[in-house]
Write an enzyme that holds these catalytic residues in place. Structure first.
Site, PDB file in Angstrom:
ATOM      1  N   SER A   9       0.839  -1.203   0.000  1.00 56.96           N
ATOM      2  CA  SER A   9       0.000   0.000   0.000  1.00 56.96           C
ATOM      3  C   SER A   9       0.872   1.249   0.000  1.00 56.96           C
ATOM      4  O   SER A   9       1.657   1.471   0.924  1.00 56.96           O
ATOM      5  CB  SER A   9      -0.895   0.010   1.236  1.00 56.96           C
ATOM      6  OG  SER A   9      -1.438   1.300   1.394  1.00 56.96           O
ATOM      7  N   HIS A  34      -1.312  -1.234  -4.144  1.00 57.81           N
ATOM      8  CA  HIS A  34      -2.567  -0.824  -3.510  1.00 57.81           C
ATOM      9  C   HIS A  34      -2.556   0.688  -3.306  1.00 57.81           C
ATOM     10  O   HIS A  34      -1.584   1.257  -2.826  1.00 57.81           O
ATOM     11  CB  HIS A  34      -2.698  -1.563  -2.182  1.00 57.81           C
ATOM     12  CG  HIS A  34      -4.002  -1.398  -1.489  1.00 57.81           C
ATOM     13  ND1 HIS A  34      -5.130  -2.106  -1.847  1.00 57.81           N
ATOM     14  CD2 HIS A  34      -4.372  -0.620  -0.451  1.00 57.81           C
ATOM     15  CE1 HIS A  34      -6.128  -1.774  -1.041  1.00 57.81           C
ATOM     16  NE2 HIS A  34      -5.698  -0.867  -0.185  1.00 57.81           N
ATOM     17  N   ASP A  36      -4.676   3.751  -1.711  1.00 59.33           N
ATOM     18  CA  ASP A  36      -5.731   4.090  -0.752  1.00 59.33           C
ATOM     19  C   ASP A  36      -6.263   5.499  -0.980  1.00 59.33           C
ATOM     20  O   ASP A  36      -5.570   6.482  -0.722  1.00 59.33           O
ATOM     21  CB  ASP A  36      -5.173   3.985   0.674  1.00 59.33           C
ATOM     22  CG  ASP A  36      -5.024   2.538   1.118  1.00 59.33           C
ATOM     23  OD1 ASP A  36      -6.019   1.800   1.026  1.00 59.33           O
ATOM     24  OD2 ASP A  36      -3.915   2.156   1.537  1.00 59.33           O
ATOM     25  N   MET A  38      -8.784   8.297   0.148  1.00 58.36           N
ATOM     26  CA  MET A  38      -9.587   8.702   1.316  1.00 58.36           C
ATOM     27  C   MET A  38     -10.109  10.118   1.106  1.00 58.36           C
ATOM     28  O   MET A  38      -9.383  10.980   0.600  1.00 58.36           O
ATOM     29  CB  MET A  38      -8.723   8.660   2.574  1.00 58.36           C
ATOM     30  CG  MET A  38      -8.068   7.307   2.807  1.00 58.36           C
ATOM     31  SD  MET A  38      -7.202   7.261   4.375  1.00 58.36           S
ATOM     32  CE  MET A  38      -6.435   5.643   4.294  1.00 58.36           C
ATOM     33  N   HIS A  67      -8.442   1.366  -3.816  1.00 59.98           N
ATOM     34  CA  HIS A  67      -9.368   1.160  -2.694  1.00 59.98           C
ATOM     35  C   HIS A  67     -10.030   2.494  -2.388  1.00 59.98           C
ATOM     36  O   HIS A  67      -9.399   3.384  -1.824  1.00 59.98           O
ATOM     37  CB  HIS A  67      -8.549   0.630  -1.501  1.00 59.98           C
ATOM     38  CG  HIS A  67      -9.333   0.454  -0.245  1.00 59.98           C
ATOM     39  ND1 HIS A  67      -8.727   0.203   0.969  1.00 59.98           N
ATOM     40  CD2 HIS A  67     -10.676   0.477   0.017  1.00 59.98           C
ATOM     41  CE1 HIS A  67      -9.639   0.082   1.911  1.00 59.98           C
ATOM     42  NE2 HIS A  67     -10.839   0.256   1.360  1.00 59.98           N
ATOM     43  N   MET A  69     -12.150   4.797  -0.348  1.00 64.74           N
ATOM     44  CA  MET A  69     -12.778   5.029   0.961  1.00 64.74           C
ATOM     45  C   MET A  69     -13.411   6.406   0.898  1.00 64.74           C
ATOM     46  O   MET A  69     -12.912   7.384   1.459  1.00 64.74           O
ATOM     47  CB  MET A  69     -11.703   4.951   2.063  1.00 64.74           C
ATOM     48  CG  MET A  69     -11.225   3.539   2.335  1.00 64.74           C
ATOM     49  SD  MET A  69      -9.654   3.482   3.206  1.00 64.74           S
ATOM     50  CE  MET A  69      -8.538   3.531   1.812  1.00 64.74           C
ATOM     51  N   MET A 138     -11.582  -5.756   5.396  1.00 69.52           N
ATOM     52  CA  MET A 138     -10.818  -4.819   6.225  1.00 69.52           C
ATOM     53  C   MET A 138     -10.529  -5.464   7.581  1.00 69.52           C
ATOM     54  O   MET A 138     -11.437  -5.892   8.292  1.00 69.52           O
ATOM     55  CB  MET A 138     -11.593  -3.509   6.422  1.00 69.52           C
ATOM     56  CG  MET A 138     -11.807  -2.693   5.156  1.00 69.52           C
ATOM     57  SD  MET A 138     -10.300  -2.410   4.188  1.00 69.52           S
ATOM     58  CE  MET A 138      -9.291  -1.514   5.392  1.00 69.52           C
ATOM     59  N   GLY A 143      -8.737   4.195   7.285  1.00 76.04           N
ATOM     60  CA  GLY A 143      -8.437   5.603   7.516  1.00 76.04           C
ATOM     61  C   GLY A 143      -6.956   5.864   7.752  1.00 76.04           C
ATOM     62  O   GLY A 143      -6.457   6.923   7.409  1.00 76.04           O
ATOM     63  N   PHE A 144      -6.275   4.882   8.315  1.00 76.11           N
ATOM     64  CA  PHE A 144      -4.872   5.094   8.647  1.00 76.11           C
ATOM     65  C   PHE A 144      -4.068   3.806   8.459  1.00 76.11           C
ATOM     66  O   PHE A 144      -4.601   2.714   8.638  1.00 76.11           O
ATOM     67  CB  PHE A 144      -4.738   5.551  10.110  1.00 76.11           C
ATOM     68  CG  PHE A 144      -5.521   6.801  10.390  1.00 76.11           C
ATOM     69  CD1 PHE A 144      -5.003   8.056  10.073  1.00 76.11           C
ATOM     70  CD2 PHE A 144      -6.798   6.722  10.918  1.00 76.11           C
ATOM     71  CE1 PHE A 144      -5.743   9.216  10.290  1.00 76.11           C
ATOM     72  CE2 PHE A 144      -7.548   7.883  11.143  1.00 76.11           C
ATOM     73  CZ  PHE A 144      -7.013   9.126  10.827  1.00 76.11           C
ATOM     74  N   GLY A 145      -2.804   3.974   8.119  1.00 77.95           N
ATOM     75  CA  GLY A 145      -1.898   2.840   8.081  1.00 77.95           C
ATOM     76  C   GLY A 145      -1.332   2.596   9.467  1.00 77.95           C
ATOM     77  O   GLY A 145      -1.557   3.385  10.398  1.00 77.95           O
ATOM     78  N   GLY A 146      -0.609   1.514   9.615  1.00 79.84           N
ATOM     79  CA  GLY A 146       0.125   1.263  10.852  1.00 79.84           C
ATOM     80  C   GLY A 146      -0.713   0.840  12.043  1.00 79.84           C
ATOM     81  O   GLY A 146      -0.243   0.893  13.175  1.00 79.84           O
ATOM     82  N   ASP A 176      -6.852  -6.473   4.252  1.00 79.39           N
ATOM     83  CA  ASP A 176      -6.224  -5.146   4.282  1.00 79.39           C
ATOM     84  C   ASP A 176      -6.217  -4.554   5.689  1.00 79.39           C
ATOM     85  O   ASP A 176      -7.274  -4.309   6.262  1.00 79.39           O
ATOM     86  CB  ASP A 176      -6.998  -4.223   3.325  1.00 79.39           C
ATOM     87  CG  ASP A 176      -6.351  -2.852   3.173  1.00 79.39           C
ATOM     88  OD1 ASP A 176      -5.232  -2.652   3.695  1.00 79.39           O
ATOM     89  OD2 ASP A 176      -6.967  -1.989   2.524  1.00 79.39           O
ATOM     90  N   GLY A 177      -5.007  -4.327   6.229  1.00 75.58           N
ATOM     91  CA  GLY A 177      -4.873  -3.627   7.501  1.00 75.58           C
ATOM     92  C   GLY A 177      -4.143  -4.439   8.551  1.00 75.58           C
ATOM     93  O   GLY A 177      -4.595  -5.519   8.939  1.00 75.58           O
ATOM     94  N   GLY A 178      -3.006  -3.936   8.979  1.00 72.65           N
ATOM     95  CA  GLY A 178      -2.261  -4.608  10.045  1.00 72.65           C
ATOM     96  C   GLY A 178      -1.662  -5.942   9.634  1.00 72.65           C
ATOM     97  O   GLY A 178      -1.316  -6.771  10.484  1.00 72.65           O
ATOM     98  N   GLY A 198       1.015  -2.146   4.039  1.00 70.78           N
ATOM     99  CA  GLY A 198       1.702  -0.865   3.909  1.00 70.78           C
ATOM    100  C   GLY A 198       2.977  -0.858   4.725  1.00 70.78           C
ATOM    101  O   GLY A 198       4.092  -0.988   4.205  1.00 70.78           O
TER     102      GLY A 198
HETATM  103  C1  DX5 Z   1      -6.292   1.493   5.761  1.00 72.34           C
HETATM  104  C2  DX5 Z   1      -5.866   1.197   4.353  1.00 72.34           C
HETATM  105  C3  DX5 Z   1      -4.794   0.186   4.239  1.00 72.34           C
HETATM  106  C4  DX5 Z   1      -3.492   0.621   4.850  1.00 72.34           C
HETATM  107  C5  DX5 Z   1      -2.771  -0.591   5.342  1.00 72.34           C
HETATM  108  O1  DX5 Z   1      -7.294   2.431   5.737  1.00 72.34           O
HETATM  109  O2  DX5 Z   1      -6.974   0.730   3.605  1.00 72.34           O
HETATM  110  O3  DX5 Z   1      -4.595  -0.218   2.889  1.00 72.34           O
HETATM  111  O4  DX5 Z   1      -2.673   1.303   3.952  1.00 72.34           O
HETATM  112  O5  DX5 Z   1      -1.644  -0.173   6.039  1.00 72.34           O
HETATM  113  P1  DX5 Z   1      -0.896  -1.110   7.084  1.00 72.34           P
HETATM  114  O6  DX5 Z   1      -0.449  -2.316   6.331  1.00 72.34           O
HETATM  115  O7  DX5 Z   1       0.190  -0.263   7.592  1.00 72.34           O
HETATM  116  O8  DX5 Z   1      -1.927  -1.486   8.135  1.00 72.34           O
HETATM  117 ZN    ZN Z   2      -6.545  -0.116   1.596  1.00 75.31          ZN
END
Ligand code: DX5
Ligand code: ZN
Length: 220
Positions: A9, A34, A36, A38, A67, A69, A138, A143-146, A176-178, A198
């Site tokens: 991502s 990927h 994202d 937003m 993706h 959002m 999901m 909304g956020f990475g990490g 997707d996510g974590g 990501g």
């Molecule tokens: C979250 C995004 C994800 C995000 C994943 O809203 O849809 O694609 O970038 O990031 P990581 O892998 O850091 O959780």
């Molecule tokens: Zn995503």
């Protein structure tokens, strides 16, 4: 069984060096990129539009996995398809005319996906399995990475897989996510066909190693 595909991502990359970042994951064996999107409404954060997508398209052969959002996905389908998106996912929670959106994405030449939030029950997908190319499960609130993967997602993924196998075997499941090397093996076992990551990729110095670790490959 086909090999799991890895979709880094761009949200987690160094945007000031986006071209190098994209090349590093392409060289590192990633399968998709990927992207994202937003809007500051559906999710609190604000990110990229079709302009960056087109710029990235010009420098990579990797398929772009968009993706959305956003609350107005229908308005953005054509611009993202024109910018080179190979796959476009819309959120089941944000899209009141899902059949229309998925059909439109297909008509535009991209693979249609449906993203589903952690708190949305799997039954929300009941009527759309035949129309989807993939489901974006999901494993964090978008909304956020990490963020840390929400553990309940594992059971949900297993249930989605069993419905998918019965009703729509051609539909891919993406998570997707974590996603990180510590949980990717479990996600693959439970049925993930694609892992979006990501931080686990762009936070690592060696992108090839990070991609291989997510796949669960032996690394030296
Ligand atoms: C979250 C995004 C994800 C995000 C994943 O809203 O849809 O694609 O970038 O990031 P990581 O892998 O850091 O959780
Ligand atoms: Zn995503």
């Amino acid at each position: 069984m086909s090999r799991v595909r890895i979709a880094p991502s761009l949200l987690a990359c160094d945007l000031a060096a986006v071209a190098e970042e994209v090349r590093s994951v392409e060289a590192g064996g990633a399968d998709l990129l990927h992207f994202d999107v937003m809007d500051g409404h559906f999710v609190p954060n604000l990110t990229f539009g079709p302009g960056l997508c087109a710029a990235v398209r010009a420098i990579t052969a990797l398929p772009l996995d968009v993706h959305l959002m956003v609350t107005n996905a229908d308005d953005l389908l054509e611009p993202f398809a024109a910018a080179g998106a190979a796959r476009i996912a819309v959120h089941v929670e944000a899209d009141v005319h899902l059949h229309r959106s998925l059909a439109r994405i297909r008509e535009l030449g991209a693979v249609p996906g449906v993203a589903i939030n952690p708190a949305t029950p799997v039954t929300a997908l009941d009527e759309i399995w035949p129309l989807a190319g993939f489901v974006l499960v999901m494993s964090v609130n978008p909304g956020f990475g990490g963020q840390r993967l929400i553990p309940e997602t594992l059971d949900k993924l297993a249930r989605l897989r069993s419905i998918r196998d019965r009703r729509a075997p051609g539909v891919e499941l993406a998570v997707d996510g974590g996603v990180e090397a510590e949980n990717s093996g479990k996600l693959i076992d439970l049925g993930a066909d694609i892992l979006v990551a990501g931080t686990a990729v762009f936070g690592a110095a060696d992108r090839g190693l990070a991609v291989a670790r997510l796949r669960g490959e032996e690394v030296r």
